[in-house]
Scaffold this motif. Structure first.
Motif, PDB file in Angstrom:
ATOM      1  N   LEU A  78       5.679 -27.856  35.509  1.00 28.24           N
ATOM      2  CA  LEU A  78       4.822 -28.961  35.949  1.00 28.24           C
ATOM      3  C   LEU A  78       4.808 -30.064  34.886  1.00 28.24           C
ATOM      4  O   LEU A  78       4.253 -29.895  33.807  1.00 28.24           O
ATOM      5  CB  LEU A  78       3.407 -28.437  36.194  1.00 28.24           C
ATOM      6  CG  LEU A  78       2.457 -29.329  37.008  1.00 28.24           C
ATOM      7  CD1 LEU A  78       3.040 -29.633  38.374  1.00 28.24           C
ATOM      8  CD2 LEU A  78       1.101 -28.645  37.151  1.00 28.24           C
ATOM      9  N   ASP A  79       5.415 -31.190  35.220  1.00 30.48           N
ATOM     10  CA  ASP A  79       5.530 -32.308  34.281  1.00 30.48           C
ATOM     11  C   ASP A  79       4.724 -33.496  34.812  1.00 30.48           C
ATOM     12  O   ASP A  79       5.244 -34.354  35.529  1.00 30.48           O
ATOM     13  CB  ASP A  79       7.001 -32.692  34.108  1.00 30.48           C
ATOM     14  CG  ASP A  79       7.193 -33.811  33.088  1.00 30.48           C
ATOM     15  OD1 ASP A  79       6.257 -34.057  32.301  1.00 30.48           O
ATOM     16  OD2 ASP A  79       8.270 -34.452  33.103  1.00 30.48           O
ATOM     17  N   ILE A  80       3.436 -33.531  34.468  1.00 29.47           N
ATOM     18  CA  ILE A  80       2.552 -34.593  34.948  1.00 29.47           C
ATOM     19  C   ILE A  80       1.616 -35.017  33.828  1.00 29.47           C
ATOM     20  O   ILE A  80       1.416 -34.291  32.854  1.00 29.47           O
ATOM     21  CB  ILE A  80       1.704 -34.134  36.168  1.00 29.47           C
ATOM     22  CG1 ILE A  80       0.953 -32.841  35.839  1.00 29.47           C
ATOM     23  CG2 ILE A  80       2.573 -33.985  37.412  1.00 29.47           C
ATOM     24  CD1 ILE A  80       0.024 -32.383  36.927  1.00 29.47           C
ATOM     25  N   ASP A  81       1.032 -36.187  33.983  1.00 29.67           N
ATOM     26  CA  ASP A  81       0.062 -36.723  33.031  1.00 29.67           C
ATOM     27  C   ASP A  81      -1.284 -36.825  33.742  1.00 29.67           C
ATOM     28  O   ASP A  81      -1.430 -37.564  34.723  1.00 29.67           O
ATOM     29  CB  ASP A  81       0.520 -38.104  32.555  1.00 29.67           C
ATOM     30  CG  ASP A  81      -0.388 -38.684  31.467  1.00 29.67           C
ATOM     31  OD1 ASP A  81      -1.497 -38.159  31.276  1.00 29.67           O
ATOM     32  OD2 ASP A  81       0.016 -39.673  30.834  1.00 29.67           O
ATOM     33  N   LEU A  82      -2.265 -36.064  33.263  1.00 30.16           N
ATOM     34  CA  LEU A  82      -3.565 -36.021  33.929  1.00 30.16           C
ATOM     35  C   LEU A  82      -4.655 -36.739  33.139  1.00 30.16           C
ATOM     36  O   LEU A  82      -5.842 -36.548  33.393  1.00 30.16           O
ATOM     37  CB  LEU A  82      -3.977 -34.565  34.190  1.00 30.16           C
ATOM     38  CG  LEU A  82      -3.096 -33.814  35.185  1.00 30.16           C
ATOM     39  CD1 LEU A  82      -3.534 -32.363  35.311  1.00 30.16           C
ATOM     40  CD2 LEU A  82      -3.122 -34.497  36.555  1.00 30.16           C
ATOM     41  N   ARG A  83      -4.257 -37.590  32.217  1.00 34.06           N
ATOM     42  CA  ARG A  83      -5.240 -38.382  31.490  1.00 34.06           C
ATOM     43  C   ARG A  83      -5.998 -39.295  32.455  1.00 34.06           C
ATOM     44  O   ARG A  83      -5.410 -39.916  33.339  1.00 34.06           O
ATOM     45  CB  ARG A  83      -4.546 -39.220  30.415  1.00 34.06           C
ATOM     46  CG  ARG A  83      -4.106 -38.412  29.211  1.00 34.06           C
ATOM     47  CD  ARG A  83      -3.347 -39.250  28.217  1.00 34.06           C
ATOM     48  NE  ARG A  83      -2.059 -39.694  28.776  1.00 34.06           N
ATOM     49  CZ  ARG A  83      -1.165 -40.401  28.094  1.00 34.06           C
ATOM     50  NH1 ARG A  83      -1.414 -40.760  26.843  1.00 34.06           N
ATOM     51  NH2 ARG A  83      -0.019 -40.754  28.666  1.00 34.06           N
ATOM     52  N   GLY A  84      -7.322 -39.322  32.299  1.00 35.64           N
ATOM     53  CA  GLY A  84      -8.157 -40.153  33.149  1.00 35.64           C
ATOM     54  C   GLY A  84      -8.543 -39.517  34.465  1.00 35.64           C
ATOM     55  O   GLY A  84      -9.313 -40.099  35.239  1.00 35.64           O
ATOM     56  N   ARG A  85      -8.033 -38.319  34.737  1.00 36.49           N
ATOM     57  CA  ARG A  85      -8.363 -37.626  35.990  1.00 36.49           C
ATOM     58  C   ARG A  85      -9.362 -36.498  35.732  1.00 36.49           C
ATOM     59  O   ARG A  85      -9.388 -35.910  34.651  1.00 36.49           O
ATOM     60  CB  ARG A  85      -7.120 -37.013  36.631  1.00 36.49           C
ATOM     61  CG  ARG A  85      -5.962 -37.900  37.080  1.00 36.49           C
ATOM     62  CD  ARG A  85      -6.339 -39.221  37.603  1.00 36.49           C
ATOM     63  NE  ARG A  85      -5.269 -39.925  38.276  1.00 36.49           N
ATOM     64  CZ  ARG A  85      -4.473 -40.827  37.703  1.00 36.49           C
ATOM     65  NH1 ARG A  85      -4.571 -41.098  36.404  1.00 36.49           N
ATOM     66  NH2 ARG A  85      -3.567 -41.470  38.418  1.00 36.49           N
ATOM     67  N   LEU A  86     -10.187 -36.215  36.749  1.00 38.63           N
ATOM     68  CA  LEU A  86     -10.953 -34.980  36.744  1.00 38.63           C
ATOM     69  C   LEU A  86     -10.009 -33.888  37.221  1.00 38.63           C
ATOM     70  O   LEU A  86      -9.409 -34.001  38.294  1.00 38.63           O
ATOM     71  CB  LEU A  86     -12.158 -35.078  37.685  1.00 38.63           C
ATOM     72  CG  LEU A  86     -12.931 -33.767  37.918  1.00 38.63           C
ATOM     73  CD1 LEU A  86     -13.581 -33.280  36.626  1.00 38.63           C
ATOM     74  CD2 LEU A  86     -13.987 -33.952  39.013  1.00 38.63           C
ATOM     75  N   VAL A  87      -9.850 -32.840  36.424  1.00 36.93           N
ATOM     76  CA  VAL A  87      -8.937 -31.750  36.750  1.00 36.93           C
ATOM     77  C   VAL A  87      -9.746 -30.527  37.166  1.00 36.93           C
ATOM     78  O   VAL A  87     -10.648 -30.089  36.429  1.00 36.93           O
ATOM     79  CB  VAL A  87      -8.026 -31.404  35.566  1.00 36.93           C
ATOM     80  CG1 VAL A  87      -7.116 -30.231  35.913  1.00 36.93           C
ATOM     81  CG2 VAL A  87      -7.190 -32.623  35.177  1.00 36.93           C
ATOM     82  N   LEU A  88      -9.429 -29.994  38.307  1.00 34.07           N
ATOM     83  CA  LEU A  88     -10.085 -28.812  38.842  1.00 34.07           C
ATOM     84  C   LEU A  88      -9.049 -27.700  38.923  1.00 34.07           C
ATOM     85  O   LEU A  88      -8.102 -27.774  39.701  1.00 34.07           O
ATOM     86  CB  LEU A  88     -10.658 -29.119  40.233  1.00 34.07           C
ATOM     87  CG  LEU A  88     -11.201 -27.969  41.064  1.00 34.07           C
ATOM     88  CD1 LEU A  88     -12.246 -27.197  40.292  1.00 34.07           C
ATOM     89  CD2 LEU A  88     -11.767 -28.495  42.371  1.00 34.07           C
ATOM     90  N   SER A  89      -9.210 -26.678  38.098  1.00 36.94           N
ATOM     91  CA  SER A  89      -8.248 -25.580  38.060  1.00 36.94           C
ATOM     92  C   SER A  89      -8.833 -24.324  38.683  1.00 36.94           C
ATOM     93  O   SER A  89      -9.942 -23.905  38.338  1.00 36.94           O
ATOM     94  CB  SER A  89      -7.839 -25.269  36.616  1.00 36.94           C
ATOM     95  OG  SER A  89      -7.085 -24.071  36.563  1.00 36.94           O
ATOM     96  N   VAL A  90      -8.070 -23.725  39.595  1.00 36.61           N
ATOM     97  CA  VAL A  90      -8.442 -22.425  40.149  1.00 36.61           C
ATOM     98  C   VAL A  90      -7.401 -21.384  39.738  1.00 36.61           C
ATOM     99  O   VAL A  90      -7.221 -20.369  40.415  1.00 36.61           O
ATOM    100  CB  VAL A  90      -8.611 -22.471  41.684  1.00 36.61           C
ATOM    101  CG1 VAL A  90      -9.807 -23.318  42.058  1.00 36.61           C
ATOM    102  CG2 VAL A  90      -7.346 -22.994  42.368  1.00 36.61           C
ATOM    103  N   MET A  91      -6.735 -21.636  38.620  1.00 35.43           N
ATOM    104  CA  MET A  91      -5.741 -20.707  38.088  1.00 35.43           C
ATOM    105  C   MET A  91      -6.419 -19.662  37.211  1.00 35.43           C
ATOM    106  O   MET A  91      -7.292 -19.979  36.406  1.00 35.43           O
ATOM    107  CB  MET A  91      -4.701 -21.463  37.262  1.00 35.43           C
ATOM    108  CG  MET A  91      -3.875 -22.456  38.038  1.00 35.43           C
ATOM    109  SD  MET A  91      -2.608 -23.225  37.001  1.00 35.43           S
ATOM    110  CE  MET A  91      -3.631 -24.116  35.808  1.00 35.43           C
ATOM    111  N   ALA A  92      -5.989 -18.433  37.341  1.00 38.98           N
ATOM    112  CA  ALA A  92      -6.540 -17.357  36.527  1.00 38.98           C
ATOM    113  C   ALA A  92      -5.913 -17.365  35.145  1.00 38.98           C
ATOM    114  O   ALA A  92      -4.702 -17.532  34.992  1.00 38.98           O
ATOM    115  CB  ALA A  92      -6.277 -16.011  37.197  1.00 38.98           C
ATOM    116  N   GLY A  93      -6.757 -17.213  34.123  1.00 40.40           N
ATOM    117  CA  GLY A  93      -6.275 -16.981  32.780  1.00 40.40           C
ATOM    118  C   GLY A  93      -5.717 -18.181  32.042  1.00 40.40           C
ATOM    119  O   GLY A  93      -5.155 -18.024  30.959  1.00 40.40           O
TER     120      GLY A  93
END
Length: 262
Positions: A78-93
């Motif tokens: 995954l090659d993305i830039d998430l600066r300035g975003r609200l990030v919601l993760s449902v990934m375990a661990g």
């Protein structure tokens, strides 16, 4: 209006979370973008305005909230830039620190829903970094409330434990139920009748435990005091140390979650 992009939007968990949200109108279909590697995403036919893409960077550009609903092993690709975003993760661990390091985000929410979200019966613990704004907290509460009960955790490390305890959804109770069905069949009950009976038992038991003031331990004690058939069964299970088997299973799941999930 919130513009939400979901990376891994074709997965079962994303669908289970998003369909209640769409049904409640929390997110308008045109404000939702879903990505998957194949671009083929099903389960959203009732909301034809939902956008789909194979381009995660385009998804990020179109979104102010980005949900990561992929396997932890897929993060490397995954090659993305998430600066300035609200990030919601449902990934375990995958910790908030790792997400921040990889993608440059500072406003990060981690949550651990389960497969009961589709039926609006998930228990979803969540935590947030200190940079998450009050209005974003309100959105997160509403988002996960659409699919069940939410609970804020002050200690992010506890999410690993809840991945094991409640992230399993129906899996652990289903193992118990399957054993009961097999026992009934061995005693001459036809499989269809046995399955109907056990499914209804678990539905009633879960509903009762959710509504009664007594704790599960209180319920066990109550039936033990009757000294009847249920007490005989409970006593035999306790003598076989069923509690130890359950502890052993939860410990194995917890260790796996702490190592990076499934």
């Amino acid at each position: 209006m919130t513009h939400l992009g979901v990376i891994g939007g074709g997965g079962w968990l994303a669908g289970a979370l998003l369909r209640p949200v769409l049904a409640d109108g929390l997110i308008a279909p045109p404000d939702l973008v879903l990505s998957s590697r194949s671009g083929a995403i099903s389960g959203f036919e009732d909301w034809p305005g939902v956008h789909t893409t194979t381009d995660n960077r385009a998804l990020v550009d179109a979104s102010d909230v980005v949900m990561l609903s992929i396997r932890p092993a897929d993060l490397e690709d995954l090659d993305i830039d998430l600066r300035g975003r609200l990030v919601l993760s449902v990934m375990a661990g995958v910790s908030a620190d790792e997400i921040a390091h990889r993608f440059g985000a500072v406003r990060i929410v981690r949550a651990m829903p389960n497969a009961c979200a589709e039926q609006r019966l998930s228990f979803t613990p969540w935590c947030a970094t200190e940079d998450v704004r009050d209005d974003e907290v309100e959105f997160i509460e509403a988002f996960f409330s659409a699919s069940g009960r939410v609970h804020y955790l002050y200690d992010e490390s506890h999410l690993d434990y809840f991945t094991a305890l409640t992230g399993s959804g129906a899996a652990f109770p289903a193992l118990f139920a399957d054993t009961m069905i097999h026992h009934a069949v061995e005693k001459g009950i036809d499989p269809e009748t046995a399955e109907i009976a056990v499914r209804q038992l678990f539905l009633g038991a879960a509903t009762q435990m959710a509504q009664l003031r007594q704790t599960p331990a209180d319920i066990v004690d109550l039936f033990m005091e009757y000294r009847g058939t249920t007490a005989a069964g409970l006593s035999a299970m306790m003598e076989a140390n069923i509690g130890r088997a359950i502890f052993h299973g939860l410990e194995a799941a917890y260790k796996r979650a702490a190592q990076g999930g499934e």
